[in-house]
Scaffold this motif. Structure first.
Motif: not given
Length: 89
Positions: A2-20
């Motif tokens: 949903d809009a405005k829902e937060a999702l958390y992702v791991v970041c390694r050395r400035g690289v992250f992947v948008l959730p599918e």
């Protein structure tokens, strides 16, 4: 997601992947295969709409952003036609 829902992702050395789900949602809205990206202080905005002082960037789920080089975890907030990426402390 949903809009405005937060999702958390791991970041390694400035690289992250948008959730599918977010990547597919944004990809369905863009024209000519480009996003618009803008970095403000500690927030990265990725939008399907033109951004003031933003840059055009080809669609890619994997982002490398120097401002997040020391971040371990990022919060991605879905705003329907754009997302905001922030460091979680």
């Amino acid at each position: 997601m949903d809009a405005k829902e937060a999702l958390y992702v791991v970041c390694r050395r400035g690289v992250f992947v948008l959730p599918e789900a977010i990547f597919e949602s944004l990809s369905a809205l863009v024209e000519n295969g480009f996003f618009f990206v803008r970095q403000d202080d500690e927030v990265l905005t990725i939008s399907t709409q033109k951004l003031v002082e933003g840059h055009r960037r080809a669609i890619n789920a994997r982002f490398k952003v120097p401002m997040f080089r020391d971040a371990r975890k990022l919060a991605i907030v879905n705003l329907r036609d754009s997302v905001r990426v922030m460091v979680v402390s």
